[in-house]
Design an enzyme around this catalytic site. Sequence first.
Site, short mmCIF file in Angstrom:
data_model
loop_
_atom_site.label_atom_id
_atom_site.label_comp_id
_atom_site.label_asym_id
_atom_site.label_seq_id
_atom_site.Cartn_x
_atom_site.Cartn_y
_atom_site.Cartn_z
N SER A 5 0.83 -1.20 0.00
CA SER A 5 0.00 0.00 0.00
C SER A 5 0.88 1.26 0.00
O SER A 5 1.73 1.42 -0.85
CB SER A 5 -0.96 -0.06 1.20
N ASP A 22 -10.13 -4.70 -5.34
CA ASP A 22 -9.56 -3.94 -4.22
C ASP A 22 -10.27 -2.59 -4.17
O ASP A 22 -10.18 -1.79 -5.10
CB ASP A 22 -8.05 -3.75 -4.45
N HIS A 42 -7.65 -5.26 0.00
CA HIS A 42 -6.45 -4.42 -0.04
C HIS A 42 -5.28 -5.00 0.75
O HIS A 42 -4.15 -4.55 0.62
CB HIS A 42 -6.82 -3.03 0.51
#
Length: 270
Positions: free
Chosen positions: A95, A217, A246
Amino acid sequence: MGIVEEAHNVKILGSGEQTVVLAHGFGTDQSVWKHLVPHLVDDYKVVIFDNMGAGTTNPDYFDFERYSTLEGYAYDVIAILEEFQVGSCIYVGHSVSAMIGVIASIARPDLFTKLVTVSASPRYLNDMDYYGGFEQEDLDQLYEAMRSNYKAWCSGFAPLVIGGDMDSVAIQEFSRTLFNMRPDIALSVLQMIFQSDLRHLLPHVSVPCHIIQSMKDLAVPVVVSEYLHQNLGGGSIVEVMSTEGHLPQLSSPDVVIPVLLRHIHHDIAI
């Protein structure tokens, strides 16, 4: 113990020739890699740490000005690599930490053999010719919900981000690490992430990049991975997994761990 080691709860595991650095995303800490680490320690030296602001770090060390941009985090990564005399590493960033790795690799390409990104996005907001997945209005509502009742917001945000079964262990785990963050720090960090735009930096990346993401996602549409692939300056490869959510390394480790290991072990074929 040095201040960098203490502040970031740095742990060095394994004893291989090559070093793998595992960097977690927003709302988690180094425990998000618990399914991956056991598969690496026999072959690699593994560095795990907590980003400043994570619930496992001392909130007194959180400098709101330093961490108002991703550069502050990138310099933390460089400081950790220097502190532990890591010559060059395979950097696995989840991320926001994927983009932190991008910035760090531009500043110090000598420290990175390659980047492996999981659920990465250079910009979350939609733009004229760019689909990031969010409108400003959506984000403003999200920030307001965080301000008004952080615990309630965590309870709603975790299932959305993880996806899948509401009672899953992954949702419970993400809820726990999310709720461990101090609310004002969580809001500051999330606003900084969602409002950032790093698209202009992508052509400056020279190290190879392995881009991995879930088919579904909420935070990162699949087209974003293709955008990264088209715009990164170095060689890159994309793999879209049949996973949802995610944080697939937490919610679907059986699928994700073999994929991650393959990208860590093997370089992009030129």
